[in-house]
Design an enzyme around this catalytic site. Structure first.
Site, PDB file in Angstrom:
ATOM      1  N   GLN A 199       0.827  -1.201   0.000  1.00 21.01           N
ATOM      2  CA  GLN A 199       0.000   0.000   0.000  1.00 21.01           C
ATOM      3  C   GLN A 199       0.862   1.251   0.000  1.00 21.01           C
ATOM      4  O   GLN A 199       1.897   1.317   0.649  1.00 21.01           O
ATOM      5  CB  GLN A 199      -0.886   0.030   1.259  1.00 21.01           C
ATOM      6  N   VAL A 241      -5.935  -9.100   0.593  1.00 23.73           N
ATOM      7  CA  VAL A 241      -5.676 -10.507   0.887  1.00 23.73           C
ATOM      8  C   VAL A 241      -6.826 -11.452   0.542  1.00 23.73           C
ATOM      9  O   VAL A 241      -6.594 -12.585   0.107  1.00 23.73           O
ATOM     10  CB  VAL A 241      -5.245 -10.681   2.354  1.00 23.73           C
ATOM     11  N   SER A 259      -4.705 -14.639   5.311  1.00 21.98           N
ATOM     12  CA  SER A 259      -4.550 -14.112   6.673  1.00 21.98           C
ATOM     13  C   SER A 259      -5.799 -13.356   7.110  1.00 21.98           C
ATOM     14  O   SER A 259      -6.042 -13.185   8.311  1.00 21.98           O
ATOM     15  CB  SER A 259      -3.317 -13.213   6.773  1.00 21.98           C
ATOM     16  N   HIS A 296     -10.740  -8.008   4.951  1.00 22.10           N
ATOM     17  CA  HIS A 296      -9.610  -7.348   5.610  1.00 22.10           C
ATOM     18  C   HIS A 296      -9.460  -6.000   4.924  1.00 22.10           C
ATOM     19  O   HIS A 296      -8.755  -5.842   3.927  1.00 22.10           O
ATOM     20  CB  HIS A 296      -8.336  -8.176   5.445  1.00 22.10           C
TER      21      HIS A 296
END
Length: 312
Positions: free
Chosen positions: A83, A124, A145, A177
């Site tokens: 990011q 993710v 994750s 997420h």
């Protein structure tokens, strides 16, 4: 020394933080680093070899290629563009990182790898779904994750607010997420007691709103200050690897392939799961309040829209 063989794809800050955490837990007998950047790959191997010389239980560290993965037990993937500073969302990363993940997935499938894969590349949930679709691996062996780190942040925030140990906090963040994640207040507990035992009833909604905002801002604040997050996700991911490789049957919040839970099918997002040597042993569906159901429906819609954008 015999034991599991662990590989990472991507030797940036997240991948190497995971690997160092796995080594300090003595999870493997051999650790292999795969990265398109040969210079960085070898540099990290040298650095971790130096660390391992001080502790014989750290295991062997090598530089490798996809073709060597056949006899490995566990892969951690964090490769991809990170990011950007300035508030870039995880979903804005989507287009370029999907192509990177497709390339990685094809190479891993070609290698004959048959172990468990944990993916932390952002966004993710979409990256994990991409990897699953391209490889065709058994769904229980492909894990994102997900909201693992979000849930850790939630437990930390609750523990700090009420001056308790985070080990005694049971609280989950589910869904994407990202910005549409859902913090679950209705079932959050400290030492088995609901939060109302630790807060005035009139204050709890306001207090939890403040906690929710804290965990939503946390990643952006870290990125703005230091450029990236890596220790938190590295340590949390090593913990997931430990539960899998040691077959503990413990519960962690990760992203499995959903098969009808929460009304969602053929997509991946964070929810509590029982972990074992199989990978995902069982997917747990939390009971939600009406408000939480609406919020999760929105999160599911966001992910569906982005699966379409990824053209999977």
């Amino acid at each position: 020394m015999k034991g599991p063989k662990i590989a990472i794809v991507g030797s940036g800050a997240v991948g190497t933080s995971f690997l160092y955490a796995a080594m300090t837990r003595a999870l493997g007998s051999e650790y292999m680093i795969i990265d398109i950047n040969e210079k960085a790959k070898v540099g990290n191997v040298f650095d971790l070899q130096d660390a391992s010389s001080s502790c014989p239980n750290f295991g062997k560290v090598v530089a490798g290629e996809y073709s060597q993965l056949k006899d490995y037990d566990f892969i951690f993937i964090s490769a991809g563009r990170p990011q950007k500073q300035g508030g870039e969302t995880r979903l804005q990363l989507l287009e370029g990182n999907v192509e990177i993940m497709k390339s990685i997935a094809k190479e891993i499938k070609k290698s004959g790898f048959n172990g468990v894969t944990l993916i932390a590349s952002n966004p993710v949930d979409i990256m994990s779904y991409t990897y699953l679709k391209v490889t065709g691996f058994e769904p229980n062996k492909v894990i994102g994750s997900g909201t693992l780190l979000d849930s850790a942040r939630l437990r930390y925030a609750i523990a700090t607010k009420y001056q308790m140990s985070s080990k005694d906090v049971q609280a989950y963040v589910i869904g994407e997420h990202g910005d549409s994640s859902v913090s679950i207040i209705s079932s959050a507990k400290i030492a088995g007691l609901s939060l109302k035992h630790f807060s005035k009833a009139s204050d709890i909604e306001k207090e939890f709103g403040e906690i929710d905002q804290f965990i939503r801002r946390r990643a952006y604040e870290i990125i703005e200050r230091k450029g990236a997050t890596f220790y938190g996700i590295g340590e949390a991911s090593a913990d997931v690897a430990e539960q899998i490789l040691k077959d503990t049957k413990e519960v962690r919040v990760v992203a499995p392939l959903l098969t009808g839970q929460y009304g969602a099918k053929d997509m991946m997002f964070g929810t509590p799961c029982v972990l074992s040597r199989k990978g995902i042993e069982k997917i747990l569906e939390i009971e939600l309040s009406n408000t939480e159901k609406v919020a999760l429906e929105n999160s599911i819609k966001v992910l569906k829209d982005n699966i379409k954008l990824a053209k999977l």
